[in-house]
Design an enzyme around this catalytic site. Structure first.
Site: not given
Ligand code: SIN
Length: 519
Positions: A18, A20, A47, A50, A115, A231, A277, A334, A369, A374
């Site tokens: 991914g 990372a 994702a 963004g 967001e 989520h 969230r 999520h 988070r 992320s």
């Protein structure tokens, strides 16, 4: 007799492909990337939201850091929030240099979305709601163009090699069914989160907690495991995984309503649909638990199909018309805030092992988070780890000292039915709302399942799920994403992160294992 079929050494071994892992590999060079399915499969490519970054004229990384800390239930590590948010503008520039095509306004500046939990518009996105796919496109191309980076696809990492207290590499089960022992002075785990351990999740099939399971078995410190982010707006379709309806829709005015048209979040939080969230997910869950249907009404968003092409495709594919009618939603697992504990350089508690991305618990997210932090964390820590390893010069492990866990030697890949049982237990008892009674039952059930786990996947699922359930049981309070119906308030005595070192499983010398198999 199970044997190691191949022993290989590399200066740097990266597990996971991914954002990372690929960022770390590009920074490291002279590396092999081991990935359990195709290069770039996993959460990153899915994702929608963004990358949060303070790139507009009026914004500052300090404001981004303050938002990150404010929503995190008192557990975010301020220094980590500062360094990650400070790195964000540079990480965006780096991606643009690699060829990333982010959405722009008419004047050519980055188009920024809003967001939940952000005090201003700061979400950099691509193709509306396909940021992850664009990231994977450029990172995968960059990795493929580098002769010093080898990529091995369909290699399932199953256990860490150890040399005393040090991590010395990893064992994989490969596409041909054979096993490879990869020895290295610097192992980077970027294996992603744990969403697939829940019956309802937005995560792709690869996201099964592999790195966390390996770390637990090796006695590497893990932490904050109880903090699983749900989520609030997965599309309530008969699908697995559930399609995500990005939070950016609410940033553009979509509303959450009950079947009777009640905008229930207005009485829950001043920011209503743009509340943090955890609050939106819990309020939504409580409505569903009370017997209401809940819908995301995005019908007021103009040019929906061109601004949110991924959501449009997913929703219409599932039989819903986002422009014509509100869509039914449910919370779904999520993101995991917990993981393998690292310091601000990405170092785990075991020398030789670095961790980044969702597999890590860096302290950035605390108990909840902030949206679109992320991908940023993966970009920031992937780069930090590469720099740290370059300055560390770990010697290659002495093969005579390298050991491998005994109890996993004969486990092969596959699901023996245990994984789906685990997913049901996790959703029912370790979900959006938990109770001491339900968690106690989950711990017992998962332990019983763990005793019968015969495959790598079953072992991973039971190991990680039991650790999460136990951590949730051990925290008798509510904080961020962790909500206990029997302890509904935060308790100041628990205003701290959790860190656990599980007893390492027994090991046997790697060389003996090879020799026995060869005999
Ligand atoms: C979303 O698009 O709603 C998810 C973004 C994130 O997980 O940060």
């Amino acid at each position: 007799m199970i044997t190691v079929d191949r022993v290989r050494s590399r200066s740097h071994v990266v597990v996971g492909s991914g954002v990372a892992g690929l960022t770390a590999a590009l920074g490291l060079g002279d590396a092999v990337v081991l990935t359990k399915s195709a290069l770039g499969a996993g959460s990153t490519g899915w994702a929608q939201g963004g990358i949060a970054a303070a790139v507009s004229a009026g914004d500052r990384p300090a404001a981004h850091a303050a938002d990150t800390v404010r929503v995190a239930g008192g557990l975010a590590v301020g220094d980590v929030a500062e360094l990650v948010t400070a790195a964000a503008p540079d990480r965006i520039r780096w991606l643009v240099e690699l060829g990333a095509r982010f959405d722009r306004t008419r004047d050519g500046s980055l188009s920024l979305g809003r967001e939940a939990g952000h005090s201003r518009r700061r979400i950099v996105h691509a193709d509306g709601d396909a940021t992850g796919a664009e990231l994977i496109r450029v990172l995968r191309d960059a990795v493929r163009s580098r002769p010093d980076i080898e990529v091995i696809e369909h290699a399932l990492a199953v256990d860490l090699l150890r040399a005393g207290a040090r991590i010395a590499g990893v064992v994989t089960i490969d596409a041909d069914g054979g096993r490879t022992a990869w020895m290295t002075g610097s192992l980077v785990l970027s294996t992603g989160g744990i969403g697939r351990l829940y019956a309802r999740t937005t995560n792709p099939p690869e996201v099964t907690g592999d790195g966390l399971a390996m770390a637990i078995r090796a006695g590497v410190r893990v932490g904050d495991l109880e903090f699983v982010q749900f989520h609030p707006t997965a599309l309530a379709a008969m699908l697995d995984p559930l399609p995500l309806l990005t939070e950016a829709l609410r940033g553009e005015g979509a509303k959450l309503v009950t079947g009777r048209g009640l905008r229930y979040l207005k009485s829950v939080h001043a920011d209503a649909e743009l509340a943090p969230r955890d609050i939106v997910a819990r309020a939504t869950w409580q409505r569903l638990a009370a017997g209401d249907d809940v819908f995301l009404d995005a019908t007021g968003i103009p040019d929906f199909s061109s601004r949110f092409p991924s959501v449009h495709r997913l929703a219409t594919g599932a039989g819903f018309d986002p422009e014509g009618a509100p869509m039914p939603v449910t919370p779904a697992a999520h993101f995991h805030m917990g993981g393998i504990t690292t310091d601000a350089r990405g170092r785990s508690s075991a020398p030789g092992l670095w961790v980044c991305g969702e597999a890590a618990s860096t302290g950035l997210h605390g108990a909840n988070r902030l949206a679109s932090n992320s991908l940023l964390e993966g970009l920031a820590f992937g780069a930090r780890i590469a720099t740290d390893i370059a300055g560390t010069a770990m010697p290659a492990p002495d093969p005579r000292r390298v050991t491998v866990p005994i109890d996993g030697l004969d486990a092969g890949p596959g699901d023996d039915g245990i994984v789906s049982a685990v997913r049901g237990i996790m959703w029912d008892r370790v979900g959006v709302e938990r109770s001491g009674k339900g968690l106690g039952e989950a711990v017992e059930q998962l332990a019983a399942l763990g005793k019968t786990a015969g495959t790598v996947e079953a072992r991973t699922a039971t190991t990680v799920a039991a650790a999460i359930a136990s951590a949730a049981l051990a925290r008798p309070e509510s904080r961020g994403s962790h909500f206990r119906t029997d302890h509904p308030d935060p308790d100041e005595a628990w205003a701290r992160r959790t860190q656990i070192e599980h007893p390492p499983v027994a090991t046997t010398p790697l060389l003996g294992w090879i020799a026995r198999g060869a005999a």
